[in-house]
Design an enzyme around this catalytic site. Structure first.
Site, PDB file in Angstrom:
ATOM      1  CD1 TRP A 253       0.339  -0.905   3.200  1.00  0.00           C
ATOM      2  CD2 TRP A 253      -0.315   1.218   3.439  1.00  0.00           C
ATOM      3  NE1 TRP A 253       0.780  -0.465   4.424  1.00  0.00           N
ATOM      4  CE2 TRP A 253       0.389   0.826   4.611  1.00  0.00           C
ATOM      5  CE3 TRP A 253      -0.817   2.511   3.371  1.00  0.00           C
ATOM      6  CZ2 TRP A 253       0.595   1.687   5.685  1.00  0.00           C
ATOM      7  CZ3 TRP A 253      -0.613   3.369   4.445  1.00  0.00           C
ATOM      8  CH2 TRP A 253       0.081   2.949   5.588  1.00  0.00           C
ATOM      9  CG  ASP A 254       4.844   0.798   1.351  1.00  0.00           C
ATOM     10  OD1 ASP A 254       3.887   0.279   1.948  1.00  0.00           O
ATOM     11  OD2 ASP A 254       6.023   0.589   1.638  1.00  0.00           O
TER      12      ASP A 254
ATOM     13  CD  GLU B 192       3.174  -3.781   9.828  1.00  0.00           C
ATOM     14  OE1 GLU B 192       2.696  -3.907   8.696  1.00  0.00           O
ATOM     15  OE2 GLU B 192       4.406  -3.855  10.065  1.00  0.00           O
TER      16      GLU B 192
ATOM     17  CE  LYS C 286       7.196  -1.635  11.447  1.00  0.00           C
ATOM     18  NZ  LYS C 286       6.751  -2.764  10.623  1.00  0.00           N
ATOM     19  CD  GLN C 287       3.728   2.323   9.454  1.00  0.00           C
ATOM     20  OE1 GLN C 287       4.399   1.310   9.433  1.00  0.00           O
ATOM     21  NE2 GLN C 287       3.158   2.814   8.366  1.00  0.00           N
TER      22      GLN C 287
END
Length: 768
Positions: free
Chosen positions: A359-360, A490, A602-603
């Site tokens: 999906w990046d 995640e 994580k992000q």
């Protein structure tokens, strides 16, 4: 390993001094590509030290059977692996019959490697003392042609320094190749035929299972002091390899050199019967040009790319080097010529993540390609997903969804799901929303609505059907909930009501409904075709609307923020600032159980929603959410710093914005995640571009106009970038004193700067 061995330079990546501990990292950092193929920066001559050999062909992969302890219904059968392709770059070098091998040399000095990003070539030079005490000076230069993307070129020179010497060059092709990354140590390649014609050699091979047919080819010429030698090579042939042996005698101070051209023809583009003849044709063309002319054409091709995509930064060499490295690698990976290709997270630099589509692409890469190429390149990326719609419907059917619901894969090569971690494969479903958002983003930026009636509406319908079926009505809440998911963070698995996922689901349904009406009113023939194909009914659309209108969003009245998921406040909320440094990175130091129970992110997760849907929230809401979530974010995803940089700039928190920018732009050059030897983080590099253009430049598209709120870090004197907005090219230059706008073309352009509308006339510098 020394993490700071790359020399700062505006236009080149430079390594000085040979250190065997840096070899695998440099093989990643100095990788080259041309959109059709790429290779790690392996030495041409043999090297017996630790190395990660890798050459890759775009779109060629192997379905490596999934390896799990037990099977689950709906589990992907394979993990698609980008394949280490037959190698054409190899040139063994012997000096008085002693192999040149930097790992075994008595001394290596004046070692220098350069990746020249301005002109698109890789060079290496050094002096070495071999075990037989012969001292040689070596220089090499190689590139992968942008004009003739089947071919690459190498110029390899050897000069004996302390003695006359017999120099032997052994250029070879090798199809006995294995992958660094493999589940079962399968044989990936089957060598079919080796043929020789004069000083040309060809290996025809096919991949196992997927049966991609390829021809790997080479042609070589040997020179002494730049005079071509009419020497017929000795031929050495094995079952999977072919080598030519040339031997020349040179006096001390004289130079022996070899020019080698090689590459691939592939049946993705040609008939299998034409692979060898096509290889011969391209070799005839490059031999006619010669190395020097081909290199000049390479410089011209890169000059055109940089003319549009360059970002300049004055006063900060490391920042300048970082952004150009990111832009260079993005262009080496994908040029938008082929709608059957996409952008793998490692590009052509390694095998991790399978080299597949994530999906990046939709979330991070499309803005870069829209603004620095033209709308056709971004349209090809959207067409790629449309072409995979039937597979997305099949993927959803395997999980029990019906009626044309589509779940796009987390990882894919051909549209089938091939990711094999259950908590991501089954649960990280927010990827579906990124694809719908990319359609919206493409239309918002280009103004080209035609994609939606032609292709996009079918995609939006499939995605909306998925979200409607994936939501569950909770009687306790009297709302629709989405259970058992993994958000972008995640470090939380199998949680309920991830705010970002729920918000995206509602938005996707609303956006699909809105576009069904627009197509029905304005593109009636397309509407009849799509509605006939998808069999949508008014009753079904009402069911969608009911879910969208009654979606549940977890919220904390105490903190006045949306909760990342239902149980986030149940965690022990210790910020990253209070996390011992020896525990970092937690993904390498902690057990997975401990990570899942921690508050660490994580992000961007909730903040990813605030990035996509910035216009839905006030600046005060963004600040509350940023100030709450960023202190818990460990930024252990390559996709994390860019979003935070953009939002910190929006909030005028420029110190943070600058720190995050450096982190994203030099993620690989400074090896922040201590994993660069596995390959580069290609898709996050587009986020680096966004950090400058959307972050510091403040560029947005609102009401069909470009909007800017320019800011500049105190560390910079000025920066500039160009964007292609609806076939009008606008150059923006921001200094500490002012911002200037310059327009190419022949039509005026209205833009908004700091909430004030101004008109830019072509070739007329406007200062703000």
């Amino acid at each position: 390993m020394n993490l700071d061995y790359i020399k700062p330079d505006n236009w080149s990546i430079i390594e000085e001094g040979f250190n065997a501990d840096n070899v695998k990292s440099s093989e990643s950092i100095f990788s080259i590509g041309n959109g059709a193929m790429g290779q790690r920066a392996n030495f041409e001559e043999q090297y017996s030290g630790p190395t990660f050999q890798g050459s890759y062909i775009a779109g060629v992969y192997y379905p490596d059977k999934t390896r799990v302890g037990w099977w689950k219904n709906g589990y992907p059968e394979y993990f698609a692996k980008v394949l280490n392709a037959p190698s054409w770059i190899g040139i063994n070098v012997l000096v008085n019959k002693e192999p040149l091998d930097l790992f075994t040399c008595k001394e290596v000095k004046n070692f220098r490697r350069e990746l020249n990003m301005k002109e698109g070539w890789l060079s290496r030079s050094f002096e070495a003392t071999l075990p037989n005490n012969i001292q040689v000076e070596v220089s090499t230069k190689r590139f992968l042609s942008l004009d003739l993307d089947e071919v690459g070129a190498i110029k390899y020179q050897v000069k004996p320094l302390n003695s006359d010497a017999e120099i032997t060059f052994q250029p070879y092709l090798d199809s006995g190749i294995t992958n660094e990354d493999t589940n079962w140590d399968d044989k990936f390649w089957d060598t079919l035929q080796i043929t020789i014609e004069g000083e040309k050699a060809f290996i025809e091979a096919k991949t196992m299972k997927t049966e991609f047919y390829t021809c790997t080819f080479m042609e070589s010429s040997v020179f002494v002091n730049n005079e071509k030698q009419d020497q017929k090579p000795e031929i050495k042939r094995e079952s999977n390899a072919i080598a030519f042996h040339y031997t020349v005698h040179v006096a001390a101070g004289e130079t022996a050199s070899i020019h080698k051209f090689g590459g691939y023809t592939v049946d993705r583009k040609l008939e299998r019967s034409q692979l060898v003849s096509a290889a011969k044709n391209v070799l005839e063309t490059v031999i006619e040009h010669g190395f020097t002319t081909l290199l000049e054409k390479q410089k011209e091709a890169w000059s055109k790319i940089w003319e549009m995509s360059d970002i300049t930064i004055d006063g900060d060499v490391k920042a300048q080097q970082g952004i150009r490295f990111n832009i260079f690698q993005l262009n080496q990976t994908y040029l938008g010529k082929d709608s059957t290709l996409n952008i793998g997270p490692k590009g052509f630099t390694g095998e991790k993540y399978g080299g597949s589509t994530y999906w990046d692409t939709e979330a991070y890469c499309i803005p870069f390609y829209m603004a620095t190429k033209n709308e056709n390149v971004a349209r090809n990326l959207l067409k790629y997903r449309y072409n995979h719609l039937e597979k997305a419907i099949e993927n959803a059917e395997k999980l029990g969804f019906k009626n044309g619901a589509a779940l796009y894969p987390m990882v894919t090569m051909n549209g089938e799901e091939c990711h094999n971690e259950w908590e991501i494969t089954f649960e990280e479903i927010h990827r579906n929303g990124a694809i719908a958002f990319a359609i919206f983003n493409y239309y918002r930026y280009t103004g080209d609505f035609s994609y939606i009636p032609e292709m996009g509406l079918e995609v939006l319908i499939g995605i909306a059907r998925f979200w409607q079926q994936r939501a569950t009505f909770s009687e306790a809440r009297n709302k629709y909930v989405i259970l058992g998911v993994t958000g972008p963070n995640e470090y939380e698995n199998n949680i309920n009501n991830n705010w970002y996922t729920n918000y995206l689901a509602k938005w996707c349904i609303d956006y699909a409904l809105e576009n069904i009406e627009k197509v029905k009113e304005g593109y009636h023939d397309d509407y009849l075709r799509v509605s006939g194909k998808t069999k949508i009914t008014d009753k079904e659309l009402q069911e969608w609307q009911k879910v969208a209108d009654n979606m549940y969003f977890p919220y904390s009245e105490k903190h006045q923020i949306y909760l990342q998921q239902d149980g986030f406040l149940d965690k022990e909320l210790i910020t990253v600032a209070d996390l011992p440094q020896e525990d970092r990175p937690i993904n390498q130091k902690w057990s997975w159980d401990r990570i899942l129970r921690s508050p660490y992110i994580k992000q961007a997760d909730t903040l990813q929603g605030f990035y996509f849907f910035e216009d839905h929230f006030s600046i005060e809401e963004l600040k509350r959410h940023f100030d709450f979530y960023e202190p818990f974010t460990v930024h252990e995803s390559s996709l994390s710093p860019c979003v935070h940089s953009i939002q910190a700039a929006k909030l005028d928190q420029m110190e943070q914005a600058y720190t995050f920018y450096l982190r994203t732009s030099r993620l690989d050059l400074d090896d922040y995640n201590k994993e660069v030897e596995e390959g580069l983080h290609i898709t996050s590099m587009a986020g680096t571009w966004m950090s400058i253009v959307e972050g510091f430049g403040g560029m947005r598209v609102k009401e069909d106009m470009l909007n800017f709120e320019p800011r500049i870090p105190k560390e910079w004197q000025a920066y500039s970038f160009k964007v292609n907005f609806r076939e009008q090219i606008l150059k923006v230059n921001v200094s500490q004193k002012e911002t200037t706008f310059e327009l190419e073309g022949d039509t005026d352009l209205d833009i908004v700067v700091n909430n004030k509308q101004i008109t830019i006339s072509p070739n007329n510098l406007i200062k703000v």
